[in-house]
Design a protein around this motif. Structure first.
Motif, PDB file in Angstrom:
ATOM      1  N   THR A 140      57.088 -40.597  57.109  1.00  0.00           N
ATOM      2  CA  THR A 140      57.148 -39.727  55.938  1.00  0.00           C
ATOM      3  C   THR A 140      58.576 -39.744  55.400  1.00  0.00           C
ATOM      4  O   THR A 140      59.512 -40.133  56.104  1.00  0.00           O
ATOM      5  CB  THR A 140      56.766 -38.290  56.307  1.00  0.00           C
ATOM      6  OG1 THR A 140      57.755 -37.772  57.205  1.00  0.00           O
ATOM      7  CG2 THR A 140      55.394 -38.252  56.972  1.00  0.00           C
ATOM      8  N   PRO A 141      58.784 -39.311  54.148  1.00  0.00           N
ATOM      9  CA  PRO A 141      60.163 -39.250  53.623  1.00  0.00           C
ATOM     10  C   PRO A 141      61.087 -38.409  54.487  1.00  0.00           C
ATOM     11  O   PRO A 141      62.260 -38.750  54.683  1.00  0.00           O
ATOM     12  CB  PRO A 141      59.973 -38.641  52.231  1.00  0.00           C
ATOM     13  CG  PRO A 141      58.590 -39.039  51.823  1.00  0.00           C
ATOM     14  CD  PRO A 141      57.796 -39.001  53.095  1.00  0.00           C
ATOM     15  N   PRO A 147      67.276 -36.462  52.064  1.00  0.00           N
ATOM     16  CA  PRO A 147      67.668 -35.068  51.839  1.00  0.00           C
ATOM     17  C   PRO A 147      66.518 -34.208  51.313  1.00  0.00           C
ATOM     18  O   PRO A 147      65.759 -34.638  50.435  1.00  0.00           O
ATOM     19  CB  PRO A 147      68.793 -35.164  50.805  1.00  0.00           C
ATOM     20  CG  PRO A 147      69.292 -36.562  50.910  1.00  0.00           C
ATOM     21  CD  PRO A 147      68.115 -37.397  51.291  1.00  0.00           C
ATOM     22  N   ILE A 148      66.409 -32.996  51.822  1.00  0.00           N
ATOM     23  CA  ILE A 148      65.352 -32.082  51.407  1.00  0.00           C
ATOM     24  C   ILE A 148      65.444 -31.763  49.917  1.00  0.00           C
ATOM     25  O   ILE A 148      64.437 -31.706  49.208  1.00  0.00           O
ATOM     26  CB  ILE A 148      65.416 -30.779  52.230  1.00  0.00           C
ATOM     27  CG1 ILE A 148      65.178 -31.079  53.715  1.00  0.00           C
ATOM     28  CG2 ILE A 148      64.383 -29.777  51.719  1.00  0.00           C
ATOM     29  CD1 ILE A 148      63.838 -31.686  54.022  1.00  0.00           C
ATOM     30  N   ALA A 188      74.850 -42.460  48.611  1.00  0.00           N
ATOM     31  CA  ALA A 188      74.735 -41.422  49.635  1.00  0.00           C
ATOM     32  C   ALA A 188      73.882 -40.275  49.109  1.00  0.00           C
ATOM     33  O   ALA A 188      74.147 -39.710  48.052  1.00  0.00           O
ATOM     34  CB  ALA A 188      76.123 -40.908  50.019  1.00  0.00           C
ATOM     35  N   GLY A 189      72.821 -39.956  49.843  1.00  0.00           N
ATOM     36  CA  GLY A 189      71.912 -38.893  49.423  1.00  0.00           C
ATOM     37  C   GLY A 189      70.885 -39.326  48.404  1.00  0.00           C
ATOM     38  O   GLY A 189      70.101 -38.497  47.938  1.00  0.00           O
ATOM     39  N   ALA A 190      70.872 -40.623  48.032  1.00  0.00           N
ATOM     40  CA  ALA A 190      69.897 -41.135  47.065  1.00  0.00           C
ATOM     41  C   ALA A 190      68.773 -41.851  47.813  1.00  0.00           C
ATOM     42  O   ALA A 190      68.783 -41.976  49.035  1.00  0.00           O
ATOM     43  CB  ALA A 190      70.584 -42.081  46.080  1.00  0.00           C
ATOM     44  N   ALA A 191      67.783 -42.327  47.078  1.00  0.00           N
ATOM     45  CA  ALA A 191      66.660 -43.061  47.668  1.00  0.00           C
ATOM     46  C   ALA A 191      66.115 -44.037  46.641  1.00  0.00           C
ATOM     47  O   ALA A 191      66.303 -43.864  45.430  1.00  0.00           O
ATOM     48  CB  ALA A 191      65.566 -42.102  48.119  1.00  0.00           C
ATOM     49  N   ASP A 192      65.438 -45.075  47.121  1.00  0.00           N
ATOM     50  CA  ASP A 192      64.818 -46.063  46.246  1.00  0.00           C
ATOM     51  C   ASP A 192      63.338 -45.741  46.067  1.00  0.00           C
ATOM     52  O   ASP A 192      62.634 -45.423  47.035  1.00  0.00           O
ATOM     53  CB  ASP A 192      64.977 -47.464  46.823  1.00  0.00           C
ATOM     54  CG  ASP A 192      66.400 -47.988  46.683  1.00  0.00           C
ATOM     55  OD1 ASP A 192      67.148 -47.444  45.848  1.00  0.00           O
ATOM     56  OD2 ASP A 192      66.767 -48.929  47.406  1.00  0.00           O
ATOM     57  N   LEU A 193      62.879 -45.823  44.821  1.00  0.00           N
ATOM     58  CA  LEU A 193      61.500 -45.506  44.488  1.00  0.00           C
ATOM     59  C   LEU A 193      60.659 -46.769  44.410  1.00  0.00           C
ATOM     60  O   LEU A 193      61.123 -47.818  43.972  1.00  0.00           O
ATOM     61  CB  LEU A 193      61.429 -44.787  43.136  1.00  0.00           C
ATOM     62  CG  LEU A 193      61.241 -43.275  43.165  1.00  0.00           C
ATOM     63  CD1 LEU A 193      62.442 -42.616  43.808  1.00  0.00           C
ATOM     64  CD2 LEU A 193      61.030 -42.748  41.754  1.00  0.00           C
TER      65      LEU A 193
END
Length: 262
Positions: A140-141, A147-148, A188-193
């Motif tokens: 899961t993410p 980050p929440i 930092a703190g980002a994510a790939d979609l």
């Protein structure tokens, strides 16, 4: 073949459109309330507009976004957001439906996205019934350590737009993955979609069945179209995203301007 009477979609066309939309991983809306793709009869724009049997496609976002847009409160960006989300998703449909053997185009006024009944039966992509292959669900993410606050922002924006958010990496809908090490100083703190289509389409594309190459082409078309649409639709609903051309990645960084005040 006798064309359907005015005000009705060709039944075979309606079935094929419904199946294609569900295979892509998008929901189908029934009635006037979203979220999802609404399939309705095309409306003639003039006496000479022969559209009997043709379907018009609309994207209906969440009732919350539609309601906020209808109220048109001063300072609320919900109205423009609804228009941006709808256009982005309709453009995605026009982009990937040809891979399912369905040609979509705007009518002469540019207002409706139409799909007409084919003059001859088209093979398209028909997914045979069968047992889904056993696939690992994937993390899961939250298990990936994202980050929440980022997850909350994306959930809120996806819900407003009416887009499904995958519960895990193997699920259907919007997926999230940690950023690999790159030169992006803001990673930092980002994510790939990403986007996962339905399990039915993914399983067929990865199988050794004769239909697998067509399914793989359809999966690639859906992936490309949805990446284009997600950046626009989610940004309109309050998420900061960037398309990184060098990496060919869509990256989410967090909240931007909220679409609906909380």
């Amino acid at each position: 073949m006798t064309p359907p009477p005015p005000g009705r979609v060709d039944p075979d066309l309606a079935d094929r459109l419904t199946d294609a939309v569900l295979l892509s991983g998008l929901p189908v809306a029934f009635g006037e309330e979203g979220p999802g793709v609404r399939i309705r009869p095309a409306r003639p724009t003039a006496d000479s507009d022969r559209c009997a049997g043709a379907a018009a496609l609309d994207w209906l976002p969440s009732p919350r976004l539609s309601g906020a847009a209808a109220m048109a409160e001063p300072g609320q960006p919900a109205g423009p957001a609804r228009e941006v989300v709808g256009t982005a998703m309709e453009n995605a449909l026009a982009e990937f439906l040809p891979a399912f053997g369905l040609e979509a185009a705007r009518d002469g006024s540019g207002r409706e996205l139409r799909v007409g009944p084919p003059a001859l039966p088209a093979a398209g992509l028909r997914v045979p019934p069968g047992v889904l292959a056993a696939r690992p669900a994937g993390p899961t993410p939250a298990e990936l350590g994202l980050p929440i606050a980022l997850l909350d922002t994306l959930r809120r924006s996806a819900a407003l737009a009416g887009l499904p958010l995958a519960a895990h990496l193997g699920g259907t809908g919007i997926t999230l993955a940690p950023c690999p090490p790159t030169g992006d100083r803001d990673a930092a703190g980002a994510a790939d979609l990403g986007w996962n289509p339905s399990r039915r389409l993914a399983d067929l594309a990865d199988s050794d069945r004769p239909e697998a190459p067509v399914a793989a082409t359809a999966r690639a078309a859906v992936d490309a179209a949805m990446r284009h649409a997600l950046g626009t639709a989610l940004r309109a609903c309050g998420t900061e995203l960037r398309w990184l051309h060098a990496l060919q990645r869509l990256r989410v960084y967090g909240e931007s301007v909220p679409t609906i005040r909380r």
